[in-house]
Motif scaffolding. Sequence first.
Motif, PDB file in Angstrom:
ATOM      1  N   LYS A  85       0.838  -1.206   0.000  1.00 37.31           N
ATOM      2  CA  LYS A  85       0.000   0.000   0.000  1.00 37.31           C
ATOM      3  C   LYS A  85       0.865   1.245   0.000  1.00 37.31           C
ATOM      4  O   LYS A  85       0.540   2.240  -0.657  1.00 37.31           O
TER       5      LYS A  85
ATOM      6  N   GLU B  38      -2.736   0.805  -3.155  1.00 30.86           N
ATOM      7  CA  GLU B  38      -3.908   0.692  -2.288  1.00 30.86           C
ATOM      8  C   GLU B  38      -5.128   0.159  -3.031  1.00 30.86           C
ATOM      9  O   GLU B  38      -5.933  -0.583  -2.478  1.00 30.86           O
TER      10      GLU B  38
ATOM     11  N   ASP C 174      -8.916  -2.496  -2.454  1.00 32.91           N
ATOM     12  CA  ASP C 174     -10.211  -1.829  -2.295  1.00 32.91           C
ATOM     13  C   ASP C 174     -11.336  -2.727  -2.804  1.00 32.91           C
ATOM     14  O   ASP C 174     -11.364  -3.098  -3.980  1.00 32.91           O
TER      15      ASP C 174
END
Length: 410
Positions: free
Chosen positions: A284, A289, A293
Amino acid sequence: MASSQDFTNEILQGNAAFTNKIYKILSRTPGNVFFSPFSLHIIIAMAYQGSGNVTLETIQKVFQIPDPLSTAIGYQEITRNLTSLKNALLHTAFKIYLRKEFRLLSSFENTVKKYFESEVQSLDFDQTSAAVKEINEWVSEKTHGKIEDIVNDDLIASTSLLLLNAIYFKGSWDIPFSERKTKVRNFYLNDDDVVKVQMMNGVKYVFYNCNKQLMSQILALPYEGGIYMVIFLPVYKNGIGELEALLSEMNHSEIFSQLDYTAVDVFLPKFKFETTMEMDDLMKETGLEVIYDEEKADFRGMIELAEGENLCVTKILQKACIEVNEKGSAVAAPVVEEYVPVGFPKVKREFVKVIVDHPAVFMIVAGLFEKPNVLFYGRLSHPEEVTNSGILSGFVNFVRKPFKTINRIF
């Protein structure tokens, strides 16, 4: 028109930059460090084949690689070159396990089979113990018994799709150290603390440079087959932190190009240790990131998904272990043979002395002077931290559930 060679060059350059970024983060961790940037890079490149939209763009940007197909073509060339090295045992293996009720999309399956030579197998993950046994046996076989019990019941119970990558390297020094010359010597953990280690010794024909910018001696010890262990030894016993900060900002190719072929009186401790790292926070921090998600991640190019389902990463794990002794690395059985690369200058007669008696950085590198490929990267802080011997495995594990849940990369 771009060729596979162009793709290979772009991938290796991207891998080098990513390696520096990853190690800069890992260097915050105290003690021994050991991982494979190559394994991490290639397993994400495999998942990249089934990505789309922002996920695809993010992986491409962070890993600095071309489009998915070009990346697959480039990595096919890289792995073929690695596994064809003479007198070096280097194996890479891929396998995808998926829950029996799911199906890979044909485009993704065809790509991973053709370019990554990945096996694909459907498993009944509800028969947890049998699935665990099957997967662990595959890992053990591909790593010659050096990594076992990598998955457990809890992991498999929540898994829909598991991508695995195993790398095995068994290297013999081109000229082994003599066991008769191995003696107990001091290893300085810092300015104050000292431990006793088994220190190997021998005059070796190596590539060497005293780099003033890095304030370190650099030593490239050759294995048979064109692979090298490159050691970065700070001039000062407590200089490891400054070395790592400088090294993370430098180009490996430029550093290696400054090495001269010469004779060096080498003192190197025997060591072996194992690391297991959950890489999620690290990944991340590099900018990935989005792959975690549950709503924005897009790996819809991997498996058939119903409306309201998605696929995202939940975990990245890497386990690595290394052993270095008089014969070489891992479980090597040496062939005693002197190897002098053609075209390099004659050996200088004055012997430089390199005594690795305090923390140092090391890499295992293929293509040292042409297209460096850092296979393994580590910090030797404490040779006495003994566990297992020299292998690495990387895993990617995905889980499919309704809407906001899903997946793992190991």
